[in-house]
Write a protein that holds these residues in place. Sequence first.
Motif, PDB file in Angstrom:
ATOM      1  N   THR A  29      -8.777 -38.913  32.219  1.00 24.67           N
ATOM      2  CA  THR A  29      -9.398 -39.229  33.574  1.00 24.67           C
ATOM      3  C   THR A  29     -10.738 -38.543  33.982  1.00 24.67           C
ATOM      4  N   ARG A  55      -9.547 -26.009  49.097  1.00 17.22           N
ATOM      5  CA  ARG A  55      -8.702 -27.249  49.162  1.00 17.22           C
ATOM      6  C   ARG A  55      -7.706 -27.005  50.479  1.00 17.22           C
ATOM      7  N   HIS A  94       1.207 -30.987  35.523  1.00 19.57           N
ATOM      8  CA  HIS A  94       0.896 -31.896  34.110  1.00 19.57           C
ATOM      9  C   HIS A  94       1.937 -31.148  33.004  1.00 19.57           C
ATOM     10  N   SER A 115      -6.493 -40.387  37.947  1.00 14.95           N
ATOM     11  CA  SER A 115      -5.007 -41.247  37.614  1.00 14.95           C
ATOM     12  C   SER A 115      -4.599 -42.178  39.023  1.00 14.95           C
ATOM     13  N   LEU A 143       0.467 -37.964  53.571  1.00 16.80           N
ATOM     14  CA  LEU A 143       1.442 -38.073  52.022  1.00 16.80           C
ATOM     15  C   LEU A 143       0.413 -37.790  51.015  1.00 16.80           C
TER      16      LEU A 143
END
Length: 329
Positions: free
Chosen positions: A29, A52, A61, A179, A223
Motif C-alpha cells: 500500500t 502523531r 503488522h 489499507s 474510533l
Amino acid sequence: MIVSPDSEHIKKAAALLVAGELVSFPTETVYGLGAHALSEDACKKIYQLKARPPINPLIVHIWDIEQAKSLIDPNCSRETIEVFYTLALFWPGPLTIVMPKSSVVPSIVSGGTDSVGIRIPNHPVALTLLHEAGIPVAAPSANISNYVSPTTAQHVYENFGEKIGMILDGGMTSIGIESTVISLLDPSKPAILRPGAITQEMIEETLGFSISNQKGSAMDAPLSPGLLPIHYAPHTKLVFVSKVDLDTLMGQKIGYIAFSEGKNLAYDFSSIIVLSHNNNLSEIAAKLYSALQEMDSQELDLIVIDECIESGVGEAIMDRLNRAIKRFK
Ligand code: TXA
Ligand code: MG
C-alpha cells in the motif's frame, strides 16, 4: 539511510526493530514506519517522530495468522473469531482488521482503546522483515502526521531524513493508498472505517452479508482518526478542477493532475501529470500520492485535480482527496 532490501540489510533492520529502534519498510500500500509493537518505548518513538496525536492507534503488522492469536482478546466471541478468519482470506493483502485486543498490546498502540488493528501485508520485503524479526510490528504510514503517505523510499527520506536508522527501498508501492480498515468490534455489524483497495463489495461477497460503511461520518473520528476530516494533504493548495474557474486565475503557477488522457483544458499549466491512459482506478490510486508529492515540490500556487466515480477503489481515492482538500476550505 536508504538501503537496498538484500538479506543482510533485512537482517539488520530486523535486529533494529527487536532492539526497539524504528525502521521504514515497503508494503503493497504505502511505506510503513515500523516499531516493536509490544514495546511501549519503541512505539513512543513513532508518535514523537510523526508528531502523531496519541489517540490515533497504530496498525500491528504480522507475517503469519498464528501471530494474531496473542494480540486478540482470548475472551472475544466465537462469532467475532469466525468473521475474523473469513476476512483473513484477504491476507496477505491491503486489509486491516480491528479486533478486541489482548493485554499484551500496549495501550499506546491502541490509542487508549480496547482494540487492535491487525494486518498481514502483501510485500516480500515486509514479509521477510516481519518473519526475520519474529515480533509484531506497529507501523503507521511513514510520513509526518497529516501529510501525504509515502509510496517510495525517497518520499520517506523527504519526511524524516536521517532520523530513521534504516529505510528499506522496495521501489514504488503497487497499490498506492492505505489499507481498508474494517472493525469487528460488533461482529454482527462489521464496519468499514477507512475505504481502500479491498472494497465493500469484495468484503460483502466474501462474508455473504452486507456491512456498514462509516466512511466520512464525523462521529467516527475518535474510533479511527484516519477519518479525521483533514488528512493526507499536500502543503500546496489543492482543489478539484471542476470547482475552479481557470479563466479568473490567468498568470498563476498551476499544476494539473489528470486522471486520464485527452482532456484539453484551456490553461497554460506549469505542470501536468496524467495518472492513467483510460481512467483506470487502480492505476490512479497507485500514482496519486506520488503525483501530489511531485507537484508539492514545484512551488506552485495551486494544484488542480480530477475527480472519479465513488465506487470500487474510486471510493478510497475520493475519500483521500476530499480529506486533503478540506485543509484548504
Ligand atoms: O496500508 C496501511 O494501512 C499502512 C501500511 C504501512 O500498512 N498503514 C497505515 O497506517 O496507513 P496509519 O497509521 O497511517 O493509518 C492507520 C489507520 C488510522 O486511520 C487508524 O485510526 C486506524 O487505522 N486504526 C488503527 N488501529 C485502529 C483501532 N484499533 N481502531 C480503529 N482504528 C484503527
Ligand atoms: Mg497515515
